[in-house]
Write a protein that holds these residues in place. Sequence first.
Motif, short mmCIF file in Angstrom:
data_model
loop_
_atom_site.label_atom_id
_atom_site.label_comp_id
_atom_site.label_asym_id
_atom_site.label_seq_id
_atom_site.Cartn_x
_atom_site.Cartn_y
_atom_site.Cartn_z
N VAL A 45 13.00 38.92 18.29
CA VAL A 45 11.99 38.51 19.26
C VAL A 45 10.78 39.43 19.20
N VAL A 94 8.77 38.84 15.94
CA VAL A 94 8.04 37.58 15.94
C VAL A 94 6.91 37.58 16.96
N ASP A 145 6.31 38.63 11.49
CA ASP A 145 7.23 37.49 11.44
C ASP A 145 8.36 37.68 10.44
N SER A 173 12.21 37.61 11.48
CA SER A 173 13.14 36.61 10.96
C SER A 173 14.35 37.27 10.33
N PHE A 197 16.66 38.38 13.01
CA PHE A 197 17.37 37.26 13.63
C PHE A 197 18.44 36.70 12.71
N PHE A 223 13.30 30.02 17.69
CA PHE A 223 12.72 30.81 16.60
C PHE A 223 12.07 29.90 15.58
#
Lengths: 409, 507
Positions: free
Chosen positions: B178, B181, B186, B190, B193, B210
């Motif tokens: 989070v 991003v 980004d 990613s 995540f 997401f």
Amino acid sequence: MAAFTIATGTGNWFSALALGVTLLKCLLIPTYHSTDFEVHRNWLAITHSLPISQWYYEATSEWTLDYPPFFAWFEYILSHVAKYFDQEMLNVHNLNYSSSRTLLFQRFSVIFMDVLFVYAVRECCKCIDGKKVGKELTEKPKFILSVLLLWNFGLLIVDHIHFQYNGFLFGLMLLSIARLFQKRHMEGAFLFAVLLHFKHIYLYVAPAYGVYLLRSYCFTANKPDGSIRWKSFSFVRVISLGLVVFLVSALSLGPFLALNQLPQVFSRLFPFKRGLCHAYWAPNFWALYNALDKVLSVIGPRGFLRCLTLCALSSFMFGWHVHEKAILLAILPMSLLSVGKAGDASIFLILTTTGHYSLFPLLFTAPELPIKILLMLLFTIYSISSLKTLFRRSFTLVAQAGVQWHDLS
Amino acid sequence: MEKWYLMTIVVLIGLTVRWTVSLNSYSGAGKPPMFGDYEAQRHWQEITFNLPVKQWYFNSSDNNLQYWGLDYPPLTAYHSLLCAYVAKFINPDWIALHTSRGYESQAHKLFMRTTVLIADLLIYIPAVVLYCCCLKEISTKKKIANALCILLYPGLILIDYGHFQYNSVSLGFALWGVLGVSCDCDLLGSLAFCLAINYKQMELYHALPFFCFLLGKCFKKGLKGKGFVLLVKLACIVVASFVLCWLPFFTEREQTLQVLRRLFPVDRGLFEDKVANIWCSFNVFLKIKDILPRHIQLIMSFCFTFLSLLPACIKLILQPSSKGFKFTLVSCALSFFLFSFQVHEKSILLVSLPVCLVLSEIPFMSTWFLLVSTFSMLPLLLKDELLMPSVVTTMAFFIACVTSFSIFEKTSEEELQLKSFSISVRKYLPCFTFLSRIIQYLFLISVITMVLLTLMTVTLDPPQKLPDLFSVLVCFVSCLNFLFFLVYFNIIIMWDSKSGRNQKKIS
């Protein structure tokens, strides 16, 4: 919604601090406890199941009653609540009995009695005037003092892990100090007398009380330069102080005097033969010497606090059979001084950090290791940074550095 | 520099509370033959250490899948292996094949609790601290108070340090995602995540937001130029991280399939045990679990889940914003929790994490939700004998939130972010001015119900004919609360307009 806020008691910061530390104490319930736990269970059993005449003679357990009578009465009152938790703990022959309900009761009793300590801290905060310092809440001396006292590391680990009842006793002491600051000398003297009959270790600081009360209460007026006006000695006041101490002692020791048990009681409280008396009383002579040395320079309640801390420290350094826990006797009053002057703050920081570190060996079990490290770090980091911030601010003010105590002498 | 010492104190308080909770019992303590999640984690250390990778997810004489077979993705297995190496160094008996089953000792408990603390300290706590420091438009004091409240959230503490799990790892990775991003890193976000998903497959609850947020960003940058490049880069990162994590299991098709079968046990039914979601609550009135055939149940839960989360996700693709992203995380995870297949009560933590992230924006509602989420796990916590820590940590959390955010003063329409919604409603119903009042009363009713139910569950015995009465009541009440929150969060998302976002937050 406002009513809800008030009802939950979280409207102000002091309640939040007090509630917060109480919740932390509840979380410490399942931690390791020392033999002191069994000591107090035994005393509950003795006071509950035996008549008064047996209290100071009972020796089934090795942990015989060796605190003054008021503490015995306190255990007696507690035992009447204890019987609703677990009747078995009140059996004198149930040595080392520690069921989960016993543990819960004992721990809760310590947490509950701390209410007196919280009240005393509140009274002490009233004695500080922090108007000259910044408006930020966390930088106010009252806030800092509250945290330093309510969240005191030593008190937390000694009372709520190791297991003792120092909280409310120090509450009595702080309350008596606060009363002396508020010029309510008789109350202060009364509270201290009561405290002595709860735990006689506070005798170590009795000289400070004695000298201060003599100086500031029995001599009703000073000369313009601050020294003693000998003619203003008030016999009435001396007598009334003496009467207060006498009445309290009579209440405490009276029953045992009537039973002709005073020698036995004293042998339990001061467990030494006459030959060793020198070593036991020597530190008090030291303390007395130090205190008397400062008689002429004792001005006002702050001087009294210094004297008291000095007595406590001397007794810690030179006393007989001193427990490491006795360092709390010096640290807690010193906290009151630390929010006053920068110099006192630095001494306090050194004393408290080393003093608290010296308590580490009390908790030697592995699961408690992270707790003592975390709490120690918490308290040390907070005390250093908050006091540093407090006195950094005051140097920028035009008026004299520090805050004024309500001493009018 | 003042911020750093206060933040350190907050972290120390968080760690102290965590460790003191860990002194209590864990799931399945002293309850042979199956014990609980604690034994499951110990067993995975045993399996991953003693058996070759190919056998980890397969049934064999050495690895009985009925006895706590591995059912999390490979990263959990690698983490268990790492812990096993440390365990071997300290005491090999803890992970000896077969003979260490049901091993319980003080030293072992200390070791296991320490592994949770270290994982938390390395992954989750730094993410929380960094997140709070990066919050915009609020004062330093509020950031620190925010961190304190998030770190004191009882649900995660009780499950990880009480019941015994490693949710802080997957939730921590998700939080790093989070952060990445939201702050325009980004690719790193990613990656983080993906690690979260590969640690616990439940993180898929967060996957759609997401995906939609990143897709929306790509669209915004223009699919013909920078956006397309970003899309390709993201796809590469995702694929690369999955391949790296699953490498030993991609060698054979059967391996991959077996792992997938373990991760998604569709045979286990719509729900297991009591959970505060729609199906379990509905089951009280109509036994859908028995009436409907399995594939119908699957389709039904699929449809409901996706129908309820679609509006928010579509809006996120069209108007990607950091705030929208966080709220969509909440609503999406909540939709999954309420309507999905085989949901466990601990999955509420996947909703709690995003709610913690919006604590500073809607303190009143977030605190309320987080209290209900802890309450919804009450039957589980009572089973693990965690009543005292539950009550204490909940009270501590409540006090922290009340003093940090003065939540009871923030119940106006504007502060609940319902202004645009109520303006729209007032176009049709001019008398609709009581929204704030209604919500306050609902809060009171909710809290009183929770307290009463807790007292009843603890003090009373359920009637003979209905032994699960209290658990079911707890689930039912929690479910009602969650439905209300689902509606609330969706309203915020759908009625959130550009003008609303430009208003300065008053804190």
